[in-house]
Design a protein around this motif. Sequence first.
Motif, short mmCIF file in Angstrom:
data_model
loop_
_atom_site.label_atom_id
_atom_site.label_comp_id
_atom_site.label_asym_id
_atom_site.label_seq_id
_atom_site.Cartn_x
_atom_site.Cartn_y
_atom_site.Cartn_z
N VAL A 72 0.82 -1.22 0.00
CA VAL A 72 0.00 0.00 0.00
C VAL A 72 0.85 1.27 0.00
O VAL A 72 0.34 2.35 -0.31
CB VAL A 72 -0.99 0.02 1.19
CG1 VAL A 72 -2.04 -1.06 1.01
CG2 VAL A 72 -0.29 -0.10 2.52
N LYS A 73 2.13 1.15 0.34
CA LYS A 73 2.99 2.33 0.35
C LYS A 73 4.44 1.91 0.21
O LYS A 73 4.86 0.92 0.79
CB LYS A 73 2.80 3.11 1.65
CG LYS A 73 3.54 4.44 1.71
CD LYS A 73 3.16 5.17 3.00
CE LYS A 73 3.83 6.53 3.07
NZ LYS A 73 3.48 7.22 4.33
N ILE A 74 5.20 2.67 -0.55
CA ILE A 74 6.64 2.45 -0.70
C ILE A 74 7.34 3.79 -0.49
O ILE A 74 6.99 4.78 -1.13
CB ILE A 74 7.00 1.89 -2.09
CG1 ILE A 74 6.35 0.52 -2.31
CG2 ILE A 74 8.51 1.82 -2.27
CD1 ILE A 74 6.49 -0.02 -3.73
N ILE A 75 8.29 3.80 0.42
CA ILE A 75 9.15 4.97 0.61
C ILE A 75 10.54 4.54 0.16
O ILE A 75 11.23 3.80 0.87
CB ILE A 75 9.16 5.45 2.07
CG1 ILE A 75 7.74 5.80 2.52
CG2 ILE A 75 10.10 6.66 2.22
CD1 ILE A 75 7.62 6.08 4.00
N LYS A 76 10.91 4.97 -1.05
CA LYS A 76 12.16 4.51 -1.65
C LYS A 76 13.32 5.41 -1.21
O LYS A 76 13.26 6.63 -1.36
CB LYS A 76 12.04 4.53 -3.18
CG LYS A 76 13.22 3.93 -3.89
CD LYS A 76 12.96 3.84 -5.39
CE LYS A 76 14.15 3.23 -6.11
NZ LYS A 76 13.91 3.12 -7.54
N VAL B 133 18.13 1.86 1.36
CA VAL B 133 17.05 1.02 1.88
C VAL B 133 15.71 1.68 1.60
O VAL B 133 15.62 2.89 1.43
CB VAL B 133 17.20 0.73 3.40
CG1 VAL B 133 18.44 -0.08 3.68
CG2 VAL B 133 17.18 2.00 4.21
N SER B 134 14.66 0.86 1.56
CA SER B 134 13.32 1.33 1.29
C SER B 134 12.35 0.72 2.29
O SER B 134 12.56 -0.40 2.76
CB SER B 134 12.89 0.95 -0.14
OG SER B 134 13.72 1.61 -1.08
N GLU B 135 11.30 1.46 2.61
CA GLU B 135 10.28 0.98 3.53
C GLU B 135 9.04 0.57 2.73
O GLU B 135 8.59 1.31 1.86
CB GLU B 135 9.90 2.08 4.52
CG GLU B 135 8.91 1.65 5.56
CD GLU B 135 8.62 2.75 6.57
OE1 GLU B 135 7.52 2.71 7.15
OE2 GLU B 135 9.47 3.65 6.76
N VAL C 200 11.58 -3.00 6.14
CA VAL C 200 12.66 -2.22 5.53
C VAL C 200 13.55 -3.21 4.78
O VAL C 200 14.05 -4.16 5.37
CB VAL C 200 13.47 -1.44 6.59
CG1 VAL C 200 14.66 -0.74 5.96
CG2 VAL C 200 12.58 -0.44 7.30
N ILE C 201 13.66 -3.00 3.48
CA ILE C 201 14.47 -3.88 2.64
C ILE C 201 15.45 -3.02 1.85
O ILE C 201 15.27 -1.79 1.76
CB ILE C 201 13.60 -4.73 1.68
CG1 ILE C 201 12.83 -3.86 0.68
CG2 ILE C 201 12.65 -5.63 2.47
CD1 ILE C 201 12.07 -4.65 -0.39
N LEU D 117 14.09 -4.15 -3.60
CA LEU D 117 12.86 -3.52 -4.09
C LEU D 117 12.83 -3.56 -5.62
O LEU D 117 11.83 -3.93 -6.23
CB LEU D 117 12.77 -2.08 -3.59
CG LEU D 117 11.65 -1.22 -4.15
CD1 LEU D 117 10.31 -1.61 -3.55
CD2 LEU D 117 11.93 0.25 -3.91
N GLU D 118 13.95 -3.18 -6.21
CA GLU D 118 14.04 -3.16 -7.68
C GLU D 118 14.08 -4.56 -8.27
O GLU D 118 13.44 -4.83 -9.29
CB GLU D 118 15.25 -2.34 -8.10
CG GLU D 118 15.09 -0.86 -7.74
CD GLU D 118 16.37 -0.05 -7.82
OE1 GLU D 118 17.47 -0.64 -8.01
OE2 GLU D 118 16.28 1.18 -7.67
#
Length: 68
Positions: free
Chosen positions: A14-18, A22-24, A37-38, A43-44
């Motif tokens: 529902v949400k991605i903070i890139k 690292v991204s949330e 957090v990955i 993510l890509e």
Amino acid sequence: MKTSIRNHLAGKVVKIIKGQAVSEIEIETAAGIVCSVITTRSLEDLDLKVGDAVHAAIKSTEVGVEKP
């Protein structure tokens, strides 16, 4: 995909903070919102986007993200 992780919650992103390194990721599940957090590389590599169906794979020390 085989994994040793036994706790999985199906949901959707529902949400991605890139971020740069690292991204949330926020995942809406039947149990509520789960955050992970990955690395941005993961993510890509997973090509994650808002709306994607995923599983939150939960270990005692982390929440991983799997795209079925």
